[in-house]
Design an enzyme around this catalytic site. Structure first.
Site, short mmCIF file in Angstrom:
data_model
loop_
_atom_site.label_atom_id
_atom_site.label_comp_id
_atom_site.label_asym_id
_atom_site.label_seq_id
_atom_site.Cartn_x
_atom_site.Cartn_y
_atom_site.Cartn_z
N LYS A 35 0.42 3.52 -3.01
CA LYS A 35 -0.75 4.39 -3.07
C LYS A 35 -0.17 5.74 -3.40
CE LYS A 35 -4.58 1.87 -0.88
NZ LYS A 35 -3.89 0.23 -0.90
N TYR A 62 -10.92 2.52 4.28
CA TYR A 62 -9.85 2.02 3.58
C TYR A 62 -10.16 1.09 2.55
CZ TYR A 62 -4.83 1.30 2.56
OH TYR A 62 -3.62 1.14 2.02
N SER A 116 0.79 -1.32 -0.05
CA SER A 116 0.05 -0.19 0.21
C SER A 116 0.90 1.29 -0.11
CB SER A 116 -1.05 0.03 1.15
OG SER A 116 -2.07 -0.94 0.72
#
Length: 388
Positions: free
Chosen positions: A58, A165, A55
């Site tokens: 991102k 999320y 992640s």
């Protein structure tokens, strides 16, 4: 600095992590690098050790979109379906009292801003039992599979209703591809990685990276480590590169990426983002909404997602954002996030400090590791002395 080195060494000895690489820097450069564990599976641990950053991808995806916004090819308020009509087919998942689910049209159209700030309604099944149940019942693959079928996952709530999320940045990457014409891996290499000399940040392992990739571990019942219980690493040659999870990188490379942000969009004379837009990009983009606790639906992969309890946290166009300072730690306005294999970072523009601490361990938010991260951050600020 001796305290930082001892902290990492003791953490590995006490089995808080199987191995560690840490790095501290600021707008001017890197001033500390450390590791613990020496070698793992024959791989030496240092600033060039390769990690699955999951992640932490991102922030790169948000940067790619921001580049197009600056070029006036994209607007954060644009409805996603105006660029990708397939997004307009996504409906909201509702569950009735008898446990049966139904799908209904969303009450609003999700925007690019909502994709980037996790307010679009797209969520991960890791922290949403209803979505996890739906994916299982419908036979849909998880988002991290890299399969296009995973993009059929419905919304968990109406766009703009709350923060939760999820996989919005995967769609952001598809938007960048649709507008620019280059595949997202090529776009990121041309516009971000090569200009910043991030030579070890890639969607596919290159030959000289394979021998530096560390293995992943899981927390075993005796408190030690075993083989990771599930594979959350980037799949090779996927049907699409998800900008929520698809990158490999190193501490050194990611520090360069964060230092570009700390220097208002440029690094070593190379500008990636315009100075005038960086302040806006790092500001609160979700208004009065705040990051809220999310109980885990898959304990093998992650613990409960509780972000800085007791302190207000919002979201910028790229990262989680502190709305208030934590004594002895990060300042209000600091940006931070992590990868599910426990690769973590923060950047504090007020105190001019960037910190990275990386391992490859499940579950995400493993309690012993999180205590270590807390101690690492406090020690980092102590090391600054009067500068803080």
């Amino acid at each position: 600095m001796d305290q930082l080195a001892a902290l990492l060494s003791n953490a590995v000895t006490q089995r808080h992590a199987p191995f560690l690489v840490g790095m501290l820097g600021n707008s001017k450069g890197v001033f500390w690098t450390g590791s613990a564990g020496a070698r793992v599976a024959g791989i030496e641990l240092n600033e060039r050790t390769v990690f699955r950053i999951v992640s932490m991808t991102k922030g790169v995806g948000a940067t790619a979109a921001a580049i197009l916004v600056e070029r006036r090819q994209l607007d954060w308020e644009t409805p996603v379906e105006a660029i990708l009509p397939a997004f307009g087919k996504l409906q909201v998942l509702d569950y009735s009292k008898d446990g049966q689910f139904r799908l209904r049209p969303p009450k609003a159209k999700a925007t690019m801003r909502q994709l980037a700030t996790h307010t679009s309604g797209l969520v991960y099944g890791f922290w949403d039992r209803d979505i996890a149940h739906f994916l299982e019942e419908a036979g849909l693959p998880p988002t991290v599979s890299g399969l296009r079928a995973s993009l059929q996952c419905p919304l968990a709530f109406d766009p703009g209703e709350r923060w939760q999320y999820g996989s919005g940045l995967d769609w952001v990457g598809l938007v960048v591809e649709a507008i620019d014409g280059r595949r997202i891996d090529r776009f990121c290499r041309d516009e971000i990685f090569d200009p910043l000399q991030m030579n070890d940040t890639r969607f596919e392992l290159e030959e000289d990276m394979t021998d530096r990739l560390v293995p992943t571990f899981g927390r075993s019942v005796d408190g030690g480590f075993s083989a990771a219980p599930i594979d959350v690493g980037p799949p090779a040659q996927p049907e699409f590169y998800g900008m929520g999870h698809a990158l490999y990188s190193t501490a050194s490379d990611y520090m360069r990426f964060l230092r570009m942000w700390m220097n208002q969009g440029q690094l070593d004379g190379v500008r990636v983002l315009e100075q005038h837009s960086v302040e806006h990009l790092l500001s609160n983009q979700i208004g009065d909404l705040r990051l809220r606790p999310l109980p885990t639906a898959l304990p093998l992969a992650t613990g409960d997602l509780v972000v800085e309890p007791g302190f207000a946290v919002s979201h910028s166009l790229g990262f989680a954002r502190m709305e208030e300072s934590i004594p002895g730690r990060r300042s209000a306005g600091s940006q931070f996030w992590a990868g599910v294999l426990n690769t973590h970072f923060w950047m504090d523009t007020e105190k001019d400090l960037v910190g990275i601490l990386m391992t490859q361990l499940l579950p995400f938010l493993d309690p012993p590791f999180m205590r270590l991260l807390f101690d690492f951050e406090r020690a980092a600020y102590v090391s600054m002395g009067p500068r803080q």
